[in-house]
Design a protein around this motif. Structure first.
Motif, PDB file in Angstrom:
ATOM      1  N   THR A 127       0.829  -1.203   0.186  1.00  0.00           N
ATOM      2  CA  THR A 127       0.017  -0.177  -0.083  1.00  0.00           C
ATOM      3  C   THR A 127       0.938   1.240  -0.050  1.00  0.00           C
ATOM      4  O   THR A 127       0.564   2.072  -0.835  1.00  0.00           O
ATOM      5  N   GLN A 128       1.722   1.393   0.839  1.00  0.00           N
ATOM      6  CA  GLN A 128       2.804   2.381   1.046  1.00  0.00           C
ATOM      7  C   GLN A 128       3.297   2.600  -0.359  1.00  0.00           C
ATOM      8  O   GLN A 128       3.290   3.817  -0.838  1.00  0.00           O
ATOM      9  N   TYR A 129       3.934   1.380  -1.189  1.00  0.00           N
ATOM     10  CA  TYR A 129       4.899   1.709  -2.341  1.00  0.00           C
ATOM     11  C   TYR A 129       4.016   2.168  -3.274  1.00  0.00           C
ATOM     12  O   TYR A 129       4.106   2.887  -4.207  1.00  0.00           O
ATOM     13  N   TYR A 130       2.574   1.506  -3.224  1.00  0.00           N
ATOM     14  CA  TYR A 130       1.502   1.863  -4.411  1.00  0.00           C
ATOM     15  C   TYR A 130       1.448   3.251  -4.655  1.00  0.00           C
ATOM     16  O   TYR A 130       1.204   3.999  -5.470  1.00  0.00           O
ATOM     17  N   PHE A 131       0.622   3.732  -3.136  1.00  0.00           N
ATOM     18  CA  PHE A 131       0.302   5.128  -3.212  1.00  0.00           C
ATOM     19  C   PHE A 131       1.734   6.028  -3.362  1.00  0.00           C
ATOM     20  O   PHE A 131       1.491   7.266  -3.809  1.00  0.00           O
ATOM     21  N   GLY A 132       2.693   5.735  -2.714  1.00  0.00           N
ATOM     22  CA  GLY A 132       3.924   6.535  -3.071  1.00  0.00           C
ATOM     23  C   GLY A 132       4.258   6.750  -4.501  1.00  0.00           C
ATOM     24  O   GLY A 132       4.346   7.748  -4.872  1.00  0.00           O
ATOM     25  N   LEU A 133       4.290   5.613  -4.957  1.00  0.00           N
ATOM     26  CA  LEU A 133       4.709   5.511  -6.453  1.00  0.00           C
ATOM     27  C   LEU A 133       3.631   6.302  -7.446  1.00  0.00           C
ATOM     28  O   LEU A 133       4.138   7.193  -8.300  1.00  0.00           O
ATOM     29  N   SER A 134       2.516   6.072  -7.196  1.00  0.00           N
ATOM     30  CA  SER A 134       1.727   6.704  -8.016  1.00  0.00           C
ATOM     31  C   SER A 134       1.346   8.321  -7.715  1.00  0.00           C
ATOM     32  O   SER A 134       1.041   8.866  -8.611  1.00  0.00           O
ATOM     33  N   SER A 135       1.686   8.649  -6.327  1.00  0.00           N
ATOM     34  CA  SER A 135       1.514   9.984  -6.020  1.00  0.00           C
ATOM     35  C   SER A 135       2.700  10.703  -7.046  1.00  0.00           C
ATOM     36  O   SER A 135       2.768  11.835  -7.560  1.00  0.00           O
ATOM     37  N   LEU A 136       3.622   9.984  -6.940  1.00  0.00           N
ATOM     38  CA  LEU A 136       4.853  10.638  -7.783  1.00  0.00           C
ATOM     39  C   LEU A 136       4.774  10.674  -9.242  1.00  0.00           C
ATOM     40  O   LEU A 136       5.024  11.800  -9.836  1.00  0.00           O
TER      41      LEU A 136
END
Lengths: 241, 481
Positions: free
Chosen positions: B191-200
């Motif tokens: 979840t952290q990676y997904y939202f981190g990456l997609s916000s970037l």
């Protein structure tokens, strides 16, 4: 309209045409992988203005076809660059991409797409193509059953339906029987004299004299002479004699 | 200049792009229903060495095996049953129960008709059992309508010495342990990676679209618009070339287009008969397992073999007409994709016939297929370039294809591979694509996050390398063909 800046085209000709690994290794081992530079074009520069009809003359192997291919974008020059403004229609090959198993109708769209026509353009010109080729009765038949003359008529009709900004012609084509030859020659001439910019390669000085305003003479890849038709053609005739 | 309407004003355009992006990101997250938060499945309890059959499970009896797992979720179980060689028409009720409160956490129905005497049956949970780490649980097996003499029986496991938990029959303790396997999955920081990456990515997209807007307003050209126009310009040619390939393929045959559906079906039948008779692997639903692999691998091998020759075969056109050269290999990949669609329809027919059910997760197959197609375009660009300069490529490649086929678990289970080979398989793109599709088709489950990542990375990297090589060499094609 067309600007050629210092075009050079070199072909590296391997003394033997090596296209497989074994030959390559054998030649490498023998130390024989020698390449020969062949200069097809050397430092060619000239400009063709809008609406001008320019003829290109020269002996076989002078580089005329290579020059046309470079202007059409088929080849990239080793040196120099070409600028062409507007749509360009190179008429170097008739019936490019024809498929014998498809019907004449399907081939009109296939060949048209290969030549860069849009779908809407082809749809609007479809009737004109069919009418000019005089093949209305056979339009749904696969072209494998056509005679070579019929195929050429179809190809010619598709190739000449365009109205481009720049027209590039390698020899004026006349195809089919006597009746169609006259018809196709008329059409070509009307395309050339219709006000578009034309680059015409021909071996017939008579055609060049009657159609062109300026002439470029290529000799062994170099620009020998460029200028008024009469001057260049005269000099060329003198040279050839 | 014509006055643009509301929809065309630059700010609205950017807003629409961003809104669509946020919507896709959010939709994807919710559509996966938390499945991607878990890593790959591993057997956390493995009591597979069967001893002897326990008593029959009838309407009035039920077995309960108590256990605890060291994982965050349970995604499936395996059980062995004996039918004593009889035809039994019963439905087993298998559930995971909270040992303390008696609350049913998950339940599955299993028809006894699909059971093979004495062999293991794996049940994949479409929804994982979560929050169970270290808790006392029980696996309960009951029957809907079994009567003595017409019921199946589970196996007892040979004691391994490890203490699993009690086995009870109608809540009374019996000796031994049930033969069973529990597949567990652990949480990964998805979840952290997904939202981190997609916000970037979202921020980059925002910056790019604002910058593009400003450039367009200053009358400059923008990369993405050029690209779209380019594809629009050659879309007609592409449809013509693909249409030509499709129309001429079966043009002179009596059954015509029907062949495109019949051909893969018949091929599948032959391959299934040969492989299932020749090799007797313990694979559940072998027909679908085999055919899903063969359809994907066949697609790859057809697309690459055809497009490898595309530049050479179109030498005449390339010499005489100006068409961007990538069109030739690209159109071959598209033609093969059309054939693949028909093969895939045949596969779906097999899936339905064998009794597997469709799940919503089929939608995510699109991602795997998109990745596969991008991978194929990249590979085709590389191969067609190599072919121009070295005609040996075609012979070397056909041998390479054979090796590739046998190295990929297509007709055999991946478990038979030695450990180090299995480790290397991670870097076999076809292994990843096939595994991605099989997880969805055979288990009805979502592939884990790693699998998504591998597919995407292989696709993008191969495509980029392909574009790079092709672009660098394409001007020389004319001189060599």
């Amino acid at each position: 309209m067309i600007t050629l800046n210092d075009i050079s085209m070199n072909f590296t000709l391997a003394t033997d045409h090596v296209t497989n690994l074994k030959e390559f290794l054998v030649h490498m081992a023998k130390g024989k992988l020698a390449f020969r530079e062949f200069k097809a074009l050397e430092n060619i520069s000239f400009t063709v203005n809008k609406g001008e009809v320019v003829g290109i003359i020269g002996a076989n192997g002078a580089g005329k076809s290579t020059l046309l291919k470079i202007i059409s974008g088929i080849m990239t020059p080793t040196k120099g660059n070409v600028e062409v403004k507007g749509t360009i229609s190179p008429m170097l090959e008739l019936g490019a991409g024809f498929d014998p198993d498809l019907s004449a109708r399907e081939n009109i769209f296939l060949n048209g797409a290969v030549l860069g026509y849009s779908k809407s353009f082809l749809q609007s010109k479809y009737d004109e193509i069919v009418e000019f080729s005089e093949l209305a009765d056979f339009i749904e038949n696969p072209i494998r059953n056509f005679s070579s003359g019929m195929i050429m008529r179809l190809a010619f009709a598709i190739a000449t339906v365009v109205d481009p900004d720049v027209l590039i012609i390698d020899e004026i084509l006349s195809v089919g029987d006597a009746h169609f030859q006259k018809k196709s020659e008329r059409r070509m001439k009307s395309m050339i004299t219709g006000g578009t910019t034309v680059l015409l390669v021909s071996h017939s000085l008579e055609q060049i004299r009657s159609l062109c305003q300026r002439t470029v003479w290529l000799n062994k890849g170099r620009l020998q002479m460029a200028g008024r038709v009469e001057d260049v053609c005269g000099a060329y005739e003198e040279f050839e004699r | 200049m014509k006055k643009n309407g509301f929809i065309n004003s630059p700010i609205t355009k950017t807003a629409i792009v961003m809104l669509a992006y946020v919507l896709i990101v959010a939709l994807f997250f919710f559509a996966t229903r938390g499945a991607l938060q878990f890593g790959s499945a591993k057997p956390v309890i493995e009591e597979t060495r069967t001893d002897q059959a326990l008593g029959e499970i009838t309407r009035n009896t039920f077995y309960e095996q108590y256990f605890t797992v060291p994982s965050d979720a349970i995604s499936g179980i395996s059980l062995s049953f004996t039918t004593f060689g009889r035809e039994i028409d019963d439905i087993l009720l298998i559930s995971i129960v909270d040992g303390k409160t008696g609350k049913i956490l998950h339940s599955e129905k299993l028809s006894t008709k699909v059971l093979k005497d004495g062999s293991m049956r794996t049940i994949y949970f479409s929804k994982y059992v979560v929050d169970i780490r270290g808790k006392e649980l029980s696996l309960k097996i009951a029957s809907e309508r079994g009567i003595p003499g017409k019921a199946v029986a589970p196996f007892r496991a040979i004691a391994t010495g490890s203490t699993i938990g009690e086995l009870t029959l109608n809540s009374i303790k019996v000796d031994g342990t049930l033969s069973f396997t529990i597949y567990g999955r652990n949480l990964v920081p998805f979840t952290q990676y997904y939202f981190g990456l997609s916000s970037l990515l979202g921020i980059l997209l925002l910056v790019y679209s604002i910058r593009s807007d400003m450039r367009i307003r200053r009358g400059k050209q923008v990369g993405i618009v050029i690209l779209i126009n380019y594809f629009n310009k050659y879309a007609f040619l592409l449809t013509q070339l693909v249409g030509r390939d499709f129309k001429t393929k079966y043009k002179r045959s009596i059954l015509g287009v029907l062949w495109s559906l019949l051909n893969p079906l018949l091929m599948m039948t032959v391959q299934y008969i040969v492989f299932s008779r020749l090799f007797r692997f313990e694979i559940q639903n072998y027909a679908v397992y085999l055919l899903s692999g063969i359809v994907l691998f066949g697609f790859m091998s057809e697309a690459t073999s055809l497009s490898m020759m595309s530049i050479l075969q179109n030498a005449n056109l390339i010499n005489k007409v100006f068409v961007p050269k990538f069109i030739y290999p690209f159109s071959r990949v598209l033609s093969s994709s059309v054939n693949f669609i028909f093969a895939f329809v045949s596969l779906i027919i097999v899936v339905l016939v064998t009794g597997l059910s469709f799940s919503l997760n089929y939608f995510f197959l699109l991602y795997g297929l998109l990745c596969l197609i991008l991978f194929l375009i990249g590979l085709s660009l590389i191969l067609s370039t190599m072919m121009v300069f070295f005609h040996d490529t075609q012979f070397l490649y056909s041998i390479f294809l054979q090796i590739w086929f046998y190295l990929t678990p297509i007709f055999y289970p991946e478990e038979i591979l030695p450990d180090f080979v299995l480790q290397l398989e991670q870097f076999n793109p076809m292994y990843q694509f096939v595994k991605f599709a099989r997880t969805i088709i055979l288990q009805g489950a979502l592939p884990d996050a790693k699998s998504w990542l591998y597919c995407g990375v292989f696709a993008i990297i191969t495509l980029l390398i392909g574009i790079l090589i092709f672009n660098k060499k394409q001007n020389k094609f004319v001189l060599y063909i």
